[in-house]
Design a protein around this motif. Sequence first.
Motif, short mmCIF file in Angstrom:
data_model
loop_
_atom_site.label_atom_id
_atom_site.label_comp_id
_atom_site.label_asym_id
_atom_site.label_seq_id
_atom_site.Cartn_x
_atom_site.Cartn_y
_atom_site.Cartn_z
N PRO A 138 0.83 -1.21 0.00
CA PRO A 138 0.00 0.00 0.00
C PRO A 138 0.86 1.26 0.00
CG PRO A 138 0.04 -0.98 2.18
CD PRO A 138 0.76 -1.93 1.28
N ASN A 139 0.45 2.23 -0.78
CA ASN A 139 1.11 3.52 -0.76
C ASN A 139 0.54 4.34 0.39
OD1 ASN A 139 2.80 5.59 -1.58
ND2 ASN A 139 2.18 5.48 -3.73
N GLU A 140 0.96 5.58 0.53
CA GLU A 140 0.49 6.44 1.60
C GLU A 140 -1.05 6.46 1.64
OE1 GLU A 140 2.67 7.27 -0.67
OE2 GLU A 140 4.54 7.46 0.48
N SER A 141 -1.58 6.28 2.82
CA SER A 141 -3.03 6.33 3.11
C SER A 141 -3.81 5.19 2.47
CB SER A 141 -3.64 7.66 2.65
OG SER A 141 -3.75 7.73 1.24
N GLY A 142 -3.12 4.17 1.97
CA GLY A 142 -3.84 3.08 1.33
C GLY A 142 -3.93 1.81 2.15
N GLY A 143 -3.45 1.85 3.40
CA GLY A 143 -3.38 0.66 4.24
C GLY A 143 -4.73 0.00 4.50
N LYS A 144 -5.73 0.80 4.85
CA LYS A 144 -7.04 0.24 5.21
C LYS A 144 -7.73 -0.40 4.00
CE LYS A 144 -11.37 1.24 7.58
NZ LYS A 144 -12.18 2.24 8.32
N ALA A 145 -7.72 0.30 2.86
CA ALA A 145 -8.34 -0.24 1.66
C ALA A 145 -7.61 -1.49 1.18
CB ALA A 145 -8.35 0.83 0.56
N TYR A 146 -6.29 -1.49 1.35
CA TYR A 146 -5.47 -2.66 1.00
C TYR A 146 -5.91 -3.87 1.82
CZ TYR A 146 -1.07 -5.35 0.32
OH TYR A 146 -0.12 -6.31 0.04
N SER A 147 -6.05 -3.66 3.13
CA SER A 147 -6.46 -4.74 4.04
C SER A 147 -7.87 -5.24 3.69
CB SER A 147 -6.43 -4.26 5.50
OG SER A 147 -5.12 -3.86 5.86
N LEU A 148 -8.75 -4.30 3.31
CA LEU A 148 -10.11 -4.66 2.95
C LEU A 148 -10.14 -5.58 1.73
CD1 LEU A 148 -13.18 -4.39 3.21
CD2 LEU A 148 -13.02 -2.30 1.84
N LEU A 149 -9.40 -5.22 0.69
CA LEU A 149 -9.36 -6.05 -0.52
C LEU A 149 -8.75 -7.42 -0.21
CD1 LEU A 149 -9.73 -6.49 -3.55
CD2 LEU A 149 -7.52 -5.35 -3.92
N ARG A 150 -7.67 -7.42 0.57
CA ARG A 150 -7.03 -8.69 0.94
C ARG A 150 -8.00 -9.61 1.65
NH1 ARG A 150 -2.23 -7.80 4.92
NH2 ARG A 150 -4.01 -7.21 6.22
N LYS A 151 -8.75 -9.08 2.62
CA LYS A 151 -9.70 -9.87 3.39
C LYS A 151 -10.85 -10.35 2.52
CE LYS A 151 -11.07 -11.56 7.38
NZ LYS A 151 -10.30 -12.65 8.03
N ALA A 152 -11.32 -9.48 1.63
CA ALA A 152 -12.43 -9.84 0.76
C ALA A 152 -12.04 -10.97 -0.20
CB ALA A 152 -12.89 -8.61 -0.03
N LEU A 153 -10.82 -10.92 -0.71
CA LEU A 153 -10.35 -11.98 -1.61
C LEU A 153 -10.23 -13.31 -0.86
CD1 LEU A 153 -7.61 -10.11 -3.71
CD2 LEU A 153 -9.91 -10.76 -4.46
N GLN A 154 -9.72 -13.24 0.37
CA GLN A 154 -9.58 -14.46 1.17
C GLN A 154 -10.93 -15.07 1.48
OE1 GLN A 154 -7.31 -12.65 4.35
NE2 GLN A 154 -5.41 -13.69 3.72
N GLU A 155 -11.89 -14.25 1.89
CA GLU A 155 -13.20 -14.76 2.29
C GLU A 155 -13.99 -15.29 1.08
OE1 GLU A 155 -14.59 -15.09 5.34
OE2 GLU A 155 -12.69 -14.45 6.23
N SER A 156 -13.87 -14.62 -0.04
CA SER A 156 -14.63 -15.04 -1.23
C SER A 156 -13.94 -16.16 -2.00
CB SER A 156 -14.83 -13.85 -2.17
OG SER A 156 -13.58 -13.41 -2.68
N GLN A 157 -12.65 -16.39 -1.68
CA GLN A 157 -11.84 -17.39 -2.39
C GLN A 157 -11.82 -17.10 -3.89
OE1 GLN A 157 -13.23 -21.31 -1.24
NE2 GLN A 157 -12.36 -21.13 0.80
N LYS A 158 -11.73 -15.83 -4.21
CA LYS A 158 -11.65 -15.39 -5.61
C LYS A 158 -10.35 -14.61 -5.83
CE LYS A 158 -15.98 -16.61 -6.61
NZ LYS A 158 -17.04 -15.59 -6.67
N VAL A 159 -10.05 -14.37 -7.09
CA VAL A 159 -8.93 -13.50 -7.45
C VAL A 159 -9.47 -12.42 -8.38
CG1 VAL A 159 -7.20 -15.32 -7.22
CG2 VAL A 159 -8.26 -14.91 -9.46
N GLY A 160 -8.81 -11.26 -8.36
CA GLY A 160 -9.24 -10.18 -9.23
C GLY A 160 -8.57 -10.30 -10.60
N LEU A 161 -9.34 -10.20 -11.66
CA LEU A 161 -8.80 -10.21 -13.02
C LEU A 161 -8.72 -8.75 -13.47
CD1 LEU A 161 -7.89 -11.97 -15.41
CD2 LEU A 161 -10.25 -11.91 -16.22
N ALA A 162 -7.51 -8.30 -13.80
CA ALA A 162 -7.30 -6.87 -14.04
C ALA A 162 -6.51 -6.59 -15.30
CB ALA A 162 -6.56 -6.27 -12.84
N LYS A 163 -6.47 -5.32 -15.67
CA LYS A 163 -5.63 -4.83 -16.76
C LYS A 163 -4.68 -3.79 -16.19
CE LYS A 163 -8.22 -5.58 -21.02
NZ LYS A 163 -8.72 -4.94 -22.27
#
Length: 289
Positions: free
Chosen positions: A115-140
Motif C-alpha cells: 500500500p502507498n500512503e493512506s492506502g493501508g485500510k483499503a489494501y487490508s479490505l481487498l485482501r480480506k475480501a479476496l480471502q473470504e470469497s476465495q476469488k482472485v481479481g482479473l485486471a488490466k
Amino acid sequence: MHTMWKGSISFGLVNIPIKLHTATEDKDIKLRTLHNKCHAPIKYEKICSVCEEEVKPEDIVKAYEYTKGKFVVLDHEELEKLHKENEEKAVEIIDFVKIEEIDPIYFDRSYYMSPNESGGKAYSLLRKALQESQKVGLAKIIIRSKEQLAIIRVYENTLVMETIHYPDEVRRAGDVPNVPAEDKVTGKELDTAILLIDQLTSKFEPEKYTDEYRTALLELIESKRSGKETVSPATKEPAASNVTDLMAALQASIDRTKPGKTSAAAVPKKKTAVAPRKKAAAAKVKKEA
C-alpha cells in the motif's frame, strides 16, 4: 525492496494507492564472452547490413517487417501517441474469478503489491475480501507501454499481482507434433504407474529443491578463483607520444598561458622520447656498422 511501479488498484468506486515490487529474481550466472587470444571482453556493435558502418542511437528507427525485406517505419512521435504511459497508472480490476479456472500456462511474472500512503485500510479490505470469497481479481495494467492482463491474489498475507498472457499469446496445444491421439496402455501398466505416483507423492516444500547446475558452476568458479586460475585481458601497448610526463605537460601548458611569457611558437619543442625497442634497434644497427 525496490519500487518499480506506482499507481492504484481500482474496482467499482474503490481506489487503493499501491506500489509494485518484483517478486522473483533471475539468479542465472551470467558468463562473459572473451577473445581466446587475449582474454578481452567481446564488444557488440550495431552495424548497418548495407552501409557496413556503425549506427548511432539517434539514427535508429523502429519498423515492422510485414513481409521478408519490406518494412513499415514507425516514427517516435507516432509511437508516443499510442503509448498510454502518460495516462493515470491504475490496476483496473474488471472481473473476479476462481483461480482454478486459470490454467498455469497463462502465468507470466509475479509482483508484490504494497500500500502507498493512506492506502493501508483499503489494501487490508481487498485482501480480506479476496480471502473470504476465495476469488482472485482479473485486471488490466500498463507496464512499460504494454497493456497486460493480470490477476490479483493473496500470498502469505500480501497482495500479489501475476501478469498473464492473452489467449492469442498461448500457442495451440493441438499444433504440437507427434502427440498420441489415444491412450494405448493396459490396465496393469496404468495401475503400476499410479502406484509409483502415489509412492513419490509428498507435500510441496520449495526449500527442498535447488538449482544443482548453478550450485556446481559457482563451486567450479570459486575453486578456479581460489587456485588463482584466473585470466586478465592483455593490455594494449601505449601509443608513441612526444610527452613522457603528464604533469610536466600540464605545467608547461599553464606556463605558456601566463601573461608576458614567450609565445607558443617560440618555445622550443621537447625532444621525442625514444621507445626502448627503438633504442635497442638503433644500438644493434650501430654495432653491426
